[in-house]
Design a protein around this motif. Structure first.
Motif, short mmCIF file in Angstrom:
data_model
loop_
_atom_site.label_atom_id
_atom_site.label_comp_id
_atom_site.label_asym_id
_atom_site.label_seq_id
_atom_site.Cartn_x
_atom_site.Cartn_y
_atom_site.Cartn_z
N LEU A 123 9.87 1.61 -5.25
CA LEU A 123 9.16 0.94 -6.34
C LEU A 123 9.55 1.55 -7.69
CD1 LEU A 123 7.20 -1.26 -7.07
CD2 LEU A 123 5.36 0.42 -6.99
N ALA A 124 9.66 2.87 -7.74
CA ALA A 124 10.06 3.52 -8.99
C ALA A 124 11.46 3.05 -9.40
CB ALA A 124 10.05 5.03 -8.81
N ALA A 145 7.68 4.26 -1.86
CA ALA A 145 7.21 4.70 -3.18
C ALA A 145 8.40 4.97 -4.09
CB ALA A 145 6.34 5.94 -3.04
N PHE A 196 2.52 2.07 -3.49
CA PHE A 196 1.70 2.63 -4.56
C PHE A 196 1.11 3.96 -4.14
CE2 PHE A 196 1.89 -1.67 -6.13
CZ PHE A 196 2.03 -1.45 -7.48
N PRO A 197 1.01 4.95 -5.01
CA PRO A 197 1.58 4.89 -6.36
C PRO A 197 3.09 5.11 -6.31
CG PRO A 197 0.60 7.03 -5.96
CD PRO A 197 0.40 6.24 -4.72
N PRO A 198 3.87 4.52 -7.23
CA PRO A 198 5.31 4.75 -7.21
C PRO A 198 5.64 6.23 -7.39
CG PRO A 198 4.62 3.61 -9.24
CD PRO A 198 3.44 3.63 -8.31
N ASN A 199 6.64 6.66 -6.73
CA ASN A 199 7.05 8.06 -6.78
C ASN A 199 7.99 8.29 -7.96
OD1 ASN A 199 7.73 10.68 -6.29
ND2 ASN A 199 9.07 10.20 -4.54
N TRP A 200 7.42 8.58 -9.12
CA TRP A 200 8.26 8.74 -10.33
C TRP A 200 9.13 9.98 -10.27
CZ3 TRP A 200 8.44 4.33 -12.50
CH2 TRP A 200 7.31 3.50 -12.59
N ARG A 237 0.83 -1.20 0.00
CA ARG A 237 0.00 0.00 0.00
C ARG A 237 0.87 1.25 0.00
NH1 ARG A 237 -3.80 -1.83 3.41
NH2 ARG A 237 -2.68 -1.07 5.23
N GLU A 238 1.96 1.20 0.76
CA GLU A 238 2.83 2.38 0.82
C GLU A 238 3.62 2.59 -0.46
OE1 GLU A 238 5.20 3.19 4.29
OE2 GLU A 238 3.83 1.95 5.47
#
Lengths: 252, 276
Positions: B245-246, B242, B63-67, B60-61
């Motif tokens: 993940l990016a 986040a 998403f959303p990835p921090n682009w 949950r943390e």
């Protein structure tokens, strides 16, 4: 010019393959070696340029009155003598992934320094000489091709060009026309024969008729010894003896 | 057990009973080792299940990835650092491996002692885990991609050297002899008869090794080798999931692309051989 004196070679199992083989060869001669398969013809050629070491006997190359023993030599000295002896192997010996021209150039490695050959420093003069060697055997147009793309006949001609570029005083050829069709056989031998103006040629043959057509002299080996040494036109009784169980003959 | 075995050693008795007896010892040893390992690992389904909520929290943390983390260009720079660490390391490793392989191959007729020494070096490298190697190098050279590169180079020698030596051992010996017969020395023979024959295999194996080394380079980043592996490690340690993940997405694309490209190049090198 070349003197082979009492070459004896044992097989790994102790059986004698060659016994006291002796003969001499002079510039201008084209000697055809005959004998049943497995009789040790290839081993004899290998003993001459030191790829195989004989158990006893010696091979002496005498160029310009400066006799040099080949067997027993090592390293730099052996390489210096080998430079003077060309060899065309049974089948092809070309490096398949090098170009035809590069293959011819490798014939000169014995006289080119290590550093220069590593850096690929063949001179224009050397390239010209290699190209003219290819021209002499009629395959100059193949210079840029990779050796693996050539036909058997073309490969043997490139092998001859390599030997020409090497400029030896003695050329050894192990069945130079094996696996070639009759036409290519003729072509290759027609290129080989005139080389005797510059050097002596010793070649192993399967077919006695080729020896009588092209050679100036024949040597036959049976049971490890020279059983015939003389005219290349062998009589049928001599041939029967060499290849079969005919009666013994004296050398001519 | 031994008494039973001797009682049933009659001729032709290869039935179920005999089979069972023959494998009883192996089976028992295997089960003992497995049982002890499970106990030692402290495996418990309960622990795994109680961890699941944490997993969902993490997702949950993430998403959303921090682009935005990619916008600064720092991540791109790290990607290049990882790629060059793997590239230079593999290249240097391939050269070292080839030199060692020349000494280790049994058809180049070097002395037995030299051969065994070269093989020993390669075997020792294979026995040395990459993790141990990088820890040693970090102490010696310090943190950073340079240590990572050296680690990759040395770490490639064991496997690449062995493959290269095997490739050299399968070359056609005739061209080698033919060059020896014109008076060429060892170095010239290697340059003109051995190298041309083994080059496609060397290139293909090196490209394959590059794929492996790219993954190693990522992992080395975590241990102190720099590059994008380090960025990922940092983001995770700072709970910036986040960002992590990016970065993971970038890593995924990088590895995937690198593998595609090296596959393509490898097929080109080998395919050409097959065609001719």
């Amino acid at each position: 010019m070349l003197a082979v004196k009492g070459i004896t070679k044992k097989l790994p199992d102790g059986r004698l393959l060659l016994r006291e083989i002796s003969f001499e060869a002079k510039k201008g001669e084209f000697i055809g070696i005959l004998g049943e398969s497995g009789v040790g013809k290839t081993v004899l050629l290998r003993c001459i340029n030191g790829l195989t070491t004989p158990d006893s006997g010696e091979v002496i190359l005498n160029e310009d009155g400066n006799p040099q023993k080949i067997n027993g030599k090592k390293g730099q000295e052996l390489r210096r003598i080998r430079r003077r002896i060309g060899m065309i192997f049974q089948g092809s010996i070309l490096v398949k992934r090098l170009s035809v021209l590069e293959n011819v150039l490798t014939g000169g490695l014995g006289r080119i320094s290590t550093m220069r050959s590593l850096l690929y420093g063949f001179t224009d003069k050397e390239v010209q000489a290699a190209l003219s060697a290819l021209e002499k055997v009629g395959v100059k147009h193949l210079a840029g091709r990779r050796a693996e793309t050539l036909s058997g006949g073309e490969m043997q001609r490139v092998a001859i060009a390599r030997a020409l570029f090497q400029e030896p005083c003695l050329l050894l050829a192990d069945e130079p026309v094996a696996n070639l069709d009759p036409k290519n056989t003729e072509v290759v031998l027609d290129y080989l024969k005139p080389l005797t103006k510059e050097m002596a040629i010793i070649a192993v043959f399967h077919a006695p008729e080729l020896v009588s057509r092209y050679c100036t002299r024949a040597i036959a080996i049976k049971d490890g010894t020279v059983v015939y040494d003389g005219s290349p036109h062998l009589s049928s009784s001599v041939l029967e003896y060499i290849y079969g169980t005919g009666p013994a003959v004296k050398s001519a | 057990m031994s008494g039973k075995t001797s009682a049933t050693t009659g001729q032709g008795d290869w039935g179920y009973q005999r089979y069972f007896q023959r494998h009883l010892l192996t089976g028992t040893v295997f089960l003992l080792i497995l049982g002890w390992s499970v106990v030692d690992l402290g495996i418990s389904p309960q622990l795994f299940l109680s961890g699941l909520p944490h997993f969902f929290n993490l997702v949950r943390e993430m998403f959303p990835p921090n682009w935005e983390v990619l916008a600064s260009g720092k991540v791109l720079w790290s990607v290049l650092e990882t790629l060059s660490m793997a590239f230079v390391g593999t290249f240097l490793g391939a050269i070292l491996s080839f030199l060692l392989a020349l000494f280790a191959a049994n058809n180049l007729a070097l002395s037995k002692m030299v051969r065994e020494t070269a093989r020993g070096i390669m075997a020792a490298e294979r026995a040395l885990p990459t993790l141990v190697l990088i820890l040693l190098l970090v102490v010696m050279i310090g943190l950073g991609p340079f240590s990572g590169m050296i680690c990759i180079a040395i770490g490639s020698v064991g496997s690449l050297g062995k493959l290269f030596a095997e490739a050299i051992e399968t070359v056609d010996p005739k061209p080698i002899e033919s060059l020896e017969s014109v008076g060429a020395n060892k170095i010239q023979v290697i340059r003109f008869a051995v190298l041309p024959q083994v080059l496609p295999s060397l290139i293909a194996n090196t490209l394959y090794r590059f794929d492996i080394n790219l993954r190693v380079a990522l992992f080395l980043g975590v241990v102190g080798g720099g590059g994008i592996g380090f960025d990922l490690h940092l983001a995770m340690s700072l709970f910036k999931y986040a960002d992590a993940l990016a970065i993971t997405a970038v890593i995924f694309i990088m590895v995937w692309l690198a593998e595609k490209i090296s596959d393509y190049l490898r097929k080109m090198v080998i395919g050409r051989e097959v065609l001719q």
